[in-house]
Design a protein around this motif. Structure first.
Motif, PDB file in Angstrom:
ATOM      1  N   HIS A  91      49.929  94.910 104.286  1.00  0.00           N
ATOM      2  CA  HIS A  91      49.505  95.502 103.027  1.00  0.00           C
ATOM      3  C   HIS A  91      48.005  95.750 103.108  1.00  0.00           C
ATOM      4  O   HIS A  91      47.225  94.798 103.211  1.00  0.00           O
ATOM      5  N   THR A 101      56.409  94.604  97.442  1.00  0.00           N
ATOM      6  CA  THR A 101      57.188  95.838  97.562  1.00  0.00           C
ATOM      7  C   THR A 101      58.638  95.627  97.154  1.00  0.00           C
ATOM      8  O   THR A 101      59.392  96.603  97.071  1.00  0.00           O
ATOM      9  N   GLN A 102      59.041  94.377  96.894  1.00  0.00           N
ATOM     10  CA  GLN A 102      60.423  94.086  96.527  1.00  0.00           C
ATOM     11  C   GLN A 102      60.472  93.447  95.146  1.00  0.00           C
ATOM     12  O   GLN A 102      59.642  92.585  94.822  1.00  0.00           O
TER      13      GLN A 102
END
Length: 268
Positions: A91, A101-102
């Motif tokens: 990142h 991101t999840q």
């Protein structure tokens, strides 16, 4: 331009890793977590992840956050041959802006090694509170640098650097280095992670003159672009260190400090 642009290869090759006792300390806190998620802030070229890999289960996942995209590319290059079934995601950006991101992401361990002083520390800890699992620990770690280490050879090396760059400790493109205005312990106590323990791990390192010169290229106080004549400095540093080395070795005896912090009432 970020502070450590273009030094990723020197970082990967010459920056020391974590002592084994520190690895075991961090891994013990993850015991019983089948697929632990580790978030490393200011990850550089992945020294923390590389050190922890052998102590983690096959389902472990690393999120590496750093402002320097080149360092993160190097981190993935270093990690891939050793990941096996483990996974890693990078990142690019300031630590306080890390965004999973999840959906439902929860980090089981958040680490920051030798980088917390460069960060907006209250903002980083607020971000950590948002993404950390209820049981998670935050580990702020470090062991100083060869600028701060007290030995005859480091004192002579520091004097040589100052002869080229002036008395003040340089901080790359930001000018002179300034000590943090408050202790990391105070930052943690004022955060959600106020249940704090300090672990001090003595270590001994053996450096070669060539290794020290390579390490200096990765630092904020002696990076190559600070010097009017960097080649001349390195020649002088190499000669000085060879003169001071004992059988070709320069010894560093120090203490690696880990501030391990959790939310109150959640110690594992």
């Amino acid at each position: 331009m970020t502070l450590f642009d273009s030094v990723d290869q020197h970082y990967a090759r010459h920056r020391p890793g974590l002592p084994d006792e520190v690895v075991q300390l961090l891994a013990t806190g993850l015991a019983g977590v089948d697929g632990p998620r580790l978030l490393d802030l200011g990850a550089g070229t992945g020294q923390v992840a590389l050190a922890l890999l052998p102590a983690l289960p096959p389902a472990a996942h690393f999120d590496l956050a750093d402002q320097d995209e080149g360092m993160l590319r190097t981190a993935l290059d270093e990690l891939r041959p050793h990941l096996d079934k483990r996974t890693a995601t990078v990142h690019v950006g300031p630590a306080e802006q890390f965004t999973p991101t999840q959906p439902g992401y929860e980090a089981d361990l958040i680490t920051c090694c030798r980088a917390f002083h460069w960060m907006d520390r209250p903002a980083v800890l607020a971000m950590a509170d948002r993404v950390a699992a209820p049981h998670a620990a935050v580990a702020i770690m470090g062991d100083g640098s060869l600028w701060t280490h007290e030995a005859d050879w480091t004192a002579a090396l520091k004097a040589l650097i100052q002869a080229h760059l002036g008395e003040e400790r340089r901080a790359g493109t930001t000018g002179a280095y300034r000590e943090p205005g408050r202790r990391y312990e105070d930052d943690l106590v004022d955060s959600a992670f106020s249940d704090l323990t300090e672990h001090r791990v003595p270590f001994t390192r053996a450096w070669t003159p060539r290794g020290v010169v390579g390490y200096l290229r990765s630092t904020s106080f002696a990076r190559p672009d600070l010097f009017p004549d960097h080649r001349r400095f390195e020649e002088q540093a190499q000669a000085l260190l060879q003169q001071l080395a004992q059988d070709g070795v320069l010894h560093e005896d120090g203490v690696f400090t880990v501030l391990l912090a959790r939310r109150p009432g959640t110690s594992r």
